[in-house]
Scaffold this motif. Structure first.
Motif, PDB file in Angstrom:
ATOM      1  N   LEU A  59     -16.251  12.361  10.349  1.00 60.58           N
ATOM      2  CA  LEU A  59     -16.489  12.119   8.924  1.00 60.58           C
ATOM      3  C   LEU A  59     -17.832  12.698   8.498  1.00 60.58           C
ATOM      4  O   LEU A  59     -17.945  13.321   7.434  1.00 60.58           O
ATOM      5  CB  LEU A  59     -16.447  10.619   8.631  1.00 60.58           C
ATOM      6  N   ASP A  60     -18.841  12.519   9.325  1.00 55.17           N
ATOM      7  CA  ASP A  60     -20.182  12.989   8.957  1.00 55.17           C
ATOM      8  C   ASP A  60     -20.271  14.514   8.954  1.00 55.17           C
ATOM      9  O   ASP A  60     -21.116  15.090   8.266  1.00 55.17           O
ATOM     10  CB  ASP A  60     -21.230  12.394   9.898  1.00 55.17           C
ATOM     11  N   ASP A  61     -19.407  15.187   9.718  1.00 55.56           N
ATOM     12  CA  ASP A  61     -19.404  16.646   9.756  1.00 55.56           C
ATOM     13  C   ASP A  61     -18.625  17.257   8.594  1.00 55.56           C
ATOM     14  O   ASP A  61     -18.771  18.443   8.307  1.00 55.56           O
ATOM     15  CB  ASP A  61     -18.791  17.146  11.066  1.00 55.56           C
ATOM     16  N   GLY A  62     -17.780  16.470   7.940  1.00 50.39           N
ATOM     17  CA  GLY A  62     -16.916  16.998   6.890  1.00 50.39           C
ATOM     18  C   GLY A  62     -17.626  17.170   5.565  1.00 50.39           C
ATOM     19  O   GLY A  62     -18.727  16.652   5.341  1.00 50.39           O
ATOM     20  N   LEU A  63     -16.980  17.902   4.671  1.00 50.23           N
ATOM     21  CA  LEU A  63     -17.490  18.082   3.309  1.00 50.23           C
ATOM     22  C   LEU A  63     -16.586  17.424   2.279  1.00 50.23           C
ATOM     23  O   LEU A  63     -17.070  16.847   1.308  1.00 50.23           O
ATOM     24  CB  LEU A  63     -17.627  19.569   2.976  1.00 50.23           C
ATOM     25  N   MET A  64     -15.283  17.541   2.471  1.00 51.18           N
ATOM     26  CA  MET A  64     -14.332  16.972   1.529  1.00 51.18           C
ATOM     27  C   MET A  64     -13.201  16.300   2.292  1.00 51.18           C
ATOM     28  O   MET A  64     -12.940  16.623   3.452  1.00 51.18           O
ATOM     29  CB  MET A  64     -13.767  18.048   0.599  1.00 51.18           C
ATOM     30  N   CYS A  65     -12.537  15.394   1.607  1.00 50.77           N
ATOM     31  CA  CYS A  65     -11.373  14.736   2.181  1.00 50.77           C
ATOM     32  C   CYS A  65     -10.180  14.954   1.257  1.00 50.77           C
ATOM     33  O   CYS A  65     -10.320  15.423   0.125  1.00 50.77           O
ATOM     34  CB  CYS A  65     -11.630  13.247   2.374  1.00 50.77           C
ATOM     35  N   PHE A  66      -9.009  14.634   1.752  1.00 52.67           N
ATOM     36  CA  PHE A  66      -7.806  14.629   0.924  1.00 52.67           C
ATOM     37  C   PHE A  66      -7.320  13.190   0.842  1.00 52.67           C
ATOM     38  O   PHE A  66      -7.147  12.524   1.866  1.00 52.67           O
ATOM     39  CB  PHE A  66      -6.732  15.542   1.511  1.00 52.67           C
ATOM     40  N   VAL A  67      -7.116  12.722  -0.383  1.00 52.72           N
ATOM     41  CA  VAL A  67      -6.764  11.323  -0.626  1.00 52.72           C
ATOM     42  C   VAL A  67      -5.353  11.274  -1.196  1.00 52.72           C
ATOM     43  O   VAL A  67      -5.064  11.914  -2.214  1.00 52.72           O
ATOM     44  CB  VAL A  67      -7.751  10.655  -1.600  1.00 52.72           C
ATOM     45  N   GLY A  68      -4.492  10.511  -0.538  1.00 55.32           N
ATOM     46  CA  GLY A  68      -3.110  10.398  -0.980  1.00 55.32           C
ATOM     47  C   GLY A  68      -2.752   8.985  -1.368  1.00 55.32           C
ATOM     48  O   GLY A  68      -3.235   8.018  -0.772  1.00 55.32           O
ATOM     49  N   ALA A  69      -1.914   8.871  -2.395  1.00 53.51           N
ATOM     50  CA  ALA A  69      -1.398   7.576  -2.829  1.00 53.51           C
ATOM     51  C   ALA A  69      -0.080   7.822  -3.551  1.00 53.51           C
ATOM     52  O   ALA A  69       0.220   8.960  -3.965  1.00 53.51           O
ATOM     53  CB  ALA A  69      -2.391   6.865  -3.749  1.00 53.51           C
ATOM     54  N   VAL A  70       0.708   6.778  -3.696  1.00 56.21           N
ATOM     55  CA  VAL A  70       1.919   6.866  -4.503  1.00 56.21           C
ATOM     56  C   VAL A  70       1.532   6.557  -5.945  1.00 56.21           C
ATOM     57  O   VAL A  70       1.008   5.484  -6.236  1.00 56.21           O
ATOM     58  CB  VAL A  70       2.998   5.893  -4.004  1.00 56.21           C
ATOM     59  N   VAL A  71       1.773   7.514  -6.827  1.00 57.36           N
ATOM     60  CA  VAL A  71       1.424   7.376  -8.245  1.00 57.36           C
ATOM     61  C   VAL A  71       2.692   7.551  -9.072  1.00 57.36           C
ATOM     62  O   VAL A  71       3.373   8.580  -8.952  1.00 57.36           O
ATOM     63  CB  VAL A  71       0.371   8.432  -8.656  1.00 57.36           C
ATOM     64  N   GLU A  72       3.018   6.559  -9.853  1.00 58.53           N
ATOM     65  CA  GLU A  72       4.201   6.605 -10.715  1.00 58.53           C
ATOM     66  C   GLU A  72       5.457   6.976  -9.924  1.00 58.53           C
ATOM     67  O   GLU A  72       6.272   7.794 -10.351  1.00 58.53           O
ATOM     68  CB  GLU A  72       3.977   7.585 -11.876  1.00 58.53           C
ATOM     69  N   GLY A  73       5.572   6.394  -8.742  1.00 56.95           N
ATOM     70  CA  GLY A  73       6.775   6.557  -7.937  1.00 56.95           C
ATOM     71  C   GLY A  73       6.814   7.772  -7.050  1.00 56.95           C
ATOM     72  O   GLY A  73       7.784   7.973  -6.300  1.00 56.95           O
ATOM     73  N   GLY A  74       5.781   8.613  -7.075  1.00 51.77           N
ATOM     74  CA  GLY A  74       5.785   9.813  -6.251  1.00 51.77           C
ATOM     75  C   GLY A  74       4.457  10.024  -5.553  1.00 51.77           C
ATOM     76  O   GLY A  74       3.431   9.488  -5.982  1.00 51.77           O
ATOM     77  N   PRO A  75       4.439  10.804  -4.467  1.00 45.01           N
ATOM     78  CA  PRO A  75       3.200  11.040  -3.726  1.00 45.01           C
ATOM     79  C   PRO A  75       2.249  11.935  -4.516  1.00 45.01           C
ATOM     80  O   PRO A  75       2.677  12.864  -5.208  1.00 45.01           O
ATOM     81  CB  PRO A  75       3.668  11.728  -2.441  1.00 45.01           C
TER      82      PRO A  75
END
Length: 224
Positions: A34-50
């Motif tokens: 985590l400390d070496d990274g710059l960005m992450c990808f965040v996923g969630a279900v929004v309005e019934g879809g990924p």
């Protein structure tokens, strides 16, 4: 048990089903990636879809801080109780086999699951934002003024615990099959090196301002 020594969780979601020997259970490995990274990808279900979006993050101890606009649909879903899946991957080398099947990448990756907590305490909000600035350039957060009330009102800050997470690391040469090596085709690894360029000052600056040391010293240095 000391929190830093507590091993990573073993759940149905974090158990590695393919190449389990590449897994890591040391919490220190999780934090290092985590400390070496710059960005992450965040996923969630929004309005019934990924929905998956790239996002800047910051880490304070065993909490990951995510932030964005109050209109950010993934963060508003998290605010309303949706589960999140956050991934960070650091690519180290290309693995070039002498067969198409065995091409790969040497990498260090993290996947975090959980429900985020909406941060409402102003001090914690600012701390999370400073941590995100420091994730980009170490030492940057302390040089910046705190956001105004209006800016904080326009920002969602979500705190995600590092309770349920998996770490996977691939290292080494291609895993070719015996017959592959009879072919007169080169195979090996191609290391990836990323370095910072020279800082470019914002042309909208109204006064001549020296590039701060914490930025200037990165020029020509490896990414991490």
């Amino acid at each position: 048990m000391d929190e830093a020594a507590r091993p990573l969780s073993a759940t149905s979601r974090t158990r590695l089903r393919r190449f389990p020997e590449r897994g890591r259970t040391d919490r220190a490995d999780l934090k290092a990636i985590l400390d070496d990274g710059l960005m992450c990808f965040v996923g969630a279900v929004v309005e019934g879809g990924p929905r998956v979006i790239p996002m800047v993050y910051g880490r304070i101890d065993d909490t990951l801080y995510l932030h964005g606009s109050v209109a950010n649909q993934v963060l508003t879903a998290a605010r309303d109780g949706a589960e999140l899946c956050v991934s960070v991957t650091d690519v180290d080398e290309l693995v070039l086999a002498n067969s198409l099947f065995h091409h790969s990448v040497n990498f260090r990756s993290v996947m975090i699951y959980g429900r985020g907590r909406l941060v409402t305490d102003q001090r914690e909000q600012v701390a999370g934002l400073r941590a995100a600035a420091d994730q980009l350039v170490p030492g940057r957060g302390a040089t910046l003024d705190a956001p105004t009330r209006k800016q904080l009102a326009a920002t969602l800050v979500i705190a995600l615990p590092l309770d349920e997470a998996s770490v996977k690391v691939r290292q080494g040469p291609p895993n070719g099959e015996v017959g592959d090596y009879d072919r007169p085709i080169w195979a090996g690894v191609l290391p990836l090196t990323q370095t910072w360029g020279e800082p470019l000052s914002d042309p909208k600056l109204r006064t001549a301002t020296a590039i701060p040391d914490h930025v200037a010293k990165l020029a020509g240095q490896p990414l991490r």
